[in-house]
Design a protein around this motif. Structure first.
Motif, PDB file in Angstrom:
ATOM      1  N   ARG A 273       0.830  -1.205   0.000  1.00  0.00           N
ATOM      2  CA  ARG A 273       0.000   0.000   0.000  1.00  0.00           C
ATOM      3  C   ARG A 273       0.870   1.264   0.000  1.00  0.00           C
ATOM      4  O   ARG A 273       0.498   2.274  -0.591  1.00  0.00           O
ATOM      5  N   LEU A 274       2.031   1.200   0.653  1.00  0.00           N
ATOM      6  CA  LEU A 274       2.963   2.327   0.574  1.00  0.00           C
ATOM      7  C   LEU A 274       3.494   2.473  -0.843  1.00  0.00           C
ATOM      8  O   LEU A 274       3.622   3.601  -1.352  1.00  0.00           O
ATOM      9  N   ARG A 275       3.795   1.347  -1.495  1.00  0.00           N
ATOM     10  CA  ARG A 275       4.277   1.409  -2.877  1.00  0.00           C
ATOM     11  C   ARG A 275       3.254   2.082  -3.783  1.00  0.00           C
ATOM     12  O   ARG A 275       3.598   2.915  -4.633  1.00  0.00           O
ATOM     13  N   LEU A 276       1.975   1.743  -3.597  1.00  0.00           N
ATOM     14  CA  LEU A 276       0.919   2.335  -4.422  1.00  0.00           C
ATOM     15  C   LEU A 276       0.800   3.838  -4.177  1.00  0.00           C
ATOM     16  O   LEU A 276       0.560   4.616  -5.110  1.00  0.00           O
ATOM     17  N   VAL A 277       0.959   4.256  -2.920  1.00  0.00           N
ATOM     18  CA  VAL A 277       0.869   5.685  -2.596  1.00  0.00           C
ATOM     19  C   VAL A 277       2.051   6.442  -3.180  1.00  0.00           C
ATOM     20  O   VAL A 277       1.899   7.555  -3.728  1.00  0.00           O
ATOM     21  N   LEU A 278       3.249   5.866  -3.100  1.00  0.00           N
ATOM     22  CA  LEU A 278       4.417   6.536  -3.688  1.00  0.00           C
ATOM     23  C   LEU A 278       4.267   6.657  -5.204  1.00  0.00           C
ATOM     24  O   LEU A 278       4.628   7.689  -5.786  1.00  0.00           O
ATOM     25  N   ALA A 279       3.718   5.635  -5.834  1.00  0.00           N
ATOM     26  CA  ALA A 279       3.485   5.717  -7.282  1.00  0.00           C
ATOM     27  C   ALA A 279       2.485   6.827  -7.597  1.00  0.00           C
ATOM     28  O   ALA A 279       2.636   7.565  -8.588  1.00  0.00           O
ATOM     29  N   ALA A 280       1.449   6.954  -6.747  1.00  0.00           N
ATOM     30  CA  ALA A 280       0.455   8.014  -6.952  1.00  0.00           C
ATOM     31  C   ALA A 280       1.091   9.387  -6.769  1.00  0.00           C
ATOM     32  O   ALA A 280       0.765  10.338  -7.502  1.00  0.00           O
ATOM     33  N   LEU A 281       2.000   9.528  -5.813  1.00  0.00           N
ATOM     34  CA  LEU A 281       2.698  10.802  -5.625  1.00  0.00           C
ATOM     35  C   LEU A 281       3.540  11.150  -6.846  1.00  0.00           C
ATOM     36  O   LEU A 281       3.579  12.312  -7.274  1.00  0.00           O
ATOM     37  N   CYS A 282       4.215  10.153  -7.408  1.00  0.00           N
ATOM     38  CA  CYS A 282       5.027  10.415  -8.600  1.00  0.00           C
ATOM     39  C   CYS A 282       4.159  10.899  -9.749  1.00  0.00           C
ATOM     40  O   CYS A 282       4.524  11.836 -10.478  1.00  0.00           O
ATOM     41  N   ARG A 283       2.990  10.275  -9.921  1.00  0.00           N
ATOM     42  CA  ARG A 283       2.090  10.701 -10.999  1.00  0.00           C
ATOM     43  C   ARG A 283       1.518  12.086 -10.722  1.00  0.00           C
ATOM     44  O   ARG A 283       1.413  12.923 -11.632  1.00  0.00           O
ATOM     45  N   THR A 284       1.133  12.336  -9.481  1.00  0.00           N
ATOM     46  CA  THR A 284       0.505  13.615  -9.134  1.00  0.00           C
ATOM     47  C   THR A 284       1.460  14.777  -9.308  1.00  0.00           C
ATOM     48  O   THR A 284       1.086  15.843  -9.806  1.00  0.00           O
ATOM     49  N   THR A 285       2.700  14.588  -8.889  1.00  0.00           N
ATOM     50  CA  THR A 285       3.682  15.677  -8.926  1.00  0.00           C
ATOM     51  C   THR A 285       4.445  15.740 -10.243  1.00  0.00           C
ATOM     52  O   THR A 285       5.060  16.768 -10.555  1.00  0.00           O
ATOM     53  N   GLY A 286       4.421  14.629 -11.003  1.00  0.00           N
ATOM     54  CA  GLY A 286       5.243  14.566 -12.204  1.00  0.00           C
ATOM     55  C   GLY A 286       6.715  14.425 -11.889  1.00  0.00           C
ATOM     56  O   GLY A 286       7.569  14.594 -12.770  1.00  0.00           O
ATOM     57  N   ASP A 287       7.036  14.092 -10.639  1.00  0.00           N
ATOM     58  CA  ASP A 287       8.426  13.984 -10.203  1.00  0.00           C
ATOM     59  C   ASP A 287       8.718  12.528  -9.837  1.00  0.00           C
ATOM     60  O   ASP A 287       8.229  12.031  -8.816  1.00  0.00           O
ATOM     61  N   PRO A 288       9.516  11.805 -10.615  1.00  0.00           N
ATOM     62  CA  PRO A 288       9.813  10.403 -10.300  1.00  0.00           C
ATOM     63  C   PRO A 288      10.692  10.248  -9.064  1.00  0.00           C
ATOM     64  O   PRO A 288      10.838   9.136  -8.544  1.00  0.00           O
TER      65      PRO A 288
END
Length: 392
Positions: A47-62
């Motif tokens: 679930r942390l992995r999914l949230v970090l992936a969502a943050l990358c998409r939201t911010t556009g910052d990998p």
């Protein structure tokens, strides 16, 4: 759901051990336990992995960075079998030992302190209701909190900016009390331990008014850890909060005895630091400013001050009602003290003693035997004219 530890180790590049180095704050225990994000186990690092992936998409910052804070209980070995993979809890403990994540007794206070100091957004599904007394900036905030959601029709986890809304003062008090009772092991099946809380307790330490806690199956003093003696049934109490310029600076507990008068006045402000309440305003409060009476399950109040106090009703999520005057002792017919003529003091009301000094009711059901948490110097011994309660 993925349980590949190599993939989880790939998350380490996003983790920062210091809050001032992170783009976001992660309520780690909340995220790992959020079953709505997927998976059929009580805890999952995926679930942390999914949230970090969502943050990358939201911010556009990998390379987005986070400071993750967990309660110690998340890393407790007794709950390792709640994870889908035996290596997940060990990896969390490794991250803690390496300083990549923080783990403390209770994560929420530090999480909110960091958000306040650094202005960093918080990713969590928690409403932090019980913490809004210490953090009033949460009320109505629409900028600093994000909730992870998984669409009902499937698809990746997304982050939704939250409207934290304005929560009623009594609800803040009630949730804060539940958090406190949980920390003292006085919650059972989601309910307070009435068998403990409805009793009075005596600590062997002199001058200790103990708050009970359960440790090792025993009732102990939460301050000293000493075994407590049962002192009989506990008298029902109500709690009042004294706010100075919007911040709660003291609590007062009164016995919920039918018809008993509680006189509140200047002596109750003695504990508040002069830096928070200047002498000029303190002296503007009369020695006997209000008389409060429990009457048929309600509170009634009479203004006995030299000036005039006023009352209004707070509407959760909306504007407060206009101020209205309280019934004053001088307005009563000579010789009449009929409690029915007093004003009502409801759960959503606040009384202004003098400008900036306000009295509110707490939503706590089990207030402590003394004013717990008064953040000031100890009170002076009141003079005879400053008796804090009277029963005549």
């Amino acid at each position: 759901m993925a349980s590949d530890l190599a993939a989880f180790r790939g998350m380490e590049r996003h983790l920062r051990g210091e809050p001032d180095q992170a783009d976001y704050l992660i309520d780690l225990s909340n995220i790992v336990r959020e079953t709505a994000l997927g998976g059929d186990t009580r805890r999952s690092l995926d679930r942390l992995r999914l949230v970090l992936a969502a943050l990358c998409r939201t911010t556009g910052d990998p390379d987005v960075t986070v400071h993750a804070i967990a309660d110690n209980s998340l890393l407790d070995r007794r709950y390792d079998d709640e994870f889908p993979h035996p290596g997940e809890p060990g990896l969390l403990r490794e991250w803690r030992d390496r300083g990549l994540i923080a783990a403390i007794g209770k994560a929420d206070p530090d999480l909110l302190d960091h958000a306040k100091v650094f202005g960093t957004p918080v990713v969590s599904s928690d409403n932090f209701t019980g913490h809004r007394g210490d953090h009033p900036w949460i009320q109505g905030d629409r900028e600093h909190f994000l909730r992870p959601e998984r669409p009902a029709r499937g698809g990746p986890v997304r982050l939704v900016r939250r409207d934290m809304r304005v929560v009623a003062d009594r609800e803040i008090s009630r949730e804060g009390e539940r958090d406190d009772l949980k920390a003292r092991n006085l919650m059972l099946g989601g309910r307070p331990r009435a068998d403990i809380l409805e009793r009075s307790w005596r600590c062997p330490r002199q001058a200790c008014n103990p708050g009970p806690a359960i440790r090792g199956g025993k009732v102990v003093c939460r301050s000293h850890g000493t075994l407590l003696a049962d002192a009989g049934p506990r008298r029902p109490r109500l709690q009042l909060k004294i706010l100075v310029d919007g911040q709660c600076q003291a609590w007062e507990n009164l016995a919920e005895d039918e018809g008993r008068e509680f006189a509140l006045g200047r002596g109750h402000l003695a504990r508040i630091d002069p830096e928070l309440l200047a002498e000029r305003r303190r002296l503007a409060v009369s020695r006997h400013h209000l008389v409060i009476v429990a009457h048929r399950g309600t509170l009634r109040v009479l203004d006995t001050s030299k000036g005039r106090s006023r009352i209004r009703t707070l509407r959760p999520g909306g504007a407060a009602s206009p101020w209205r005057t309280l019934p004053h002792r001088d307005d009563l017919p000579a010789g009449r003290t009929d409690v029915a003529r007093y004003g009502g003091f409801g759960p959503d009301d606040e009384i202004e003693l003098v400008p900036g000094v306000v009295l509110r009711r707490s939503g706590q059901r089990w207030p402590g035997e003394r004013a717990e948490g008064v953040r000031a110097r100890p009170p002076r011994r009141p003079g005879k004219e400053d008796e804090l309660t009277r029963t005549d």
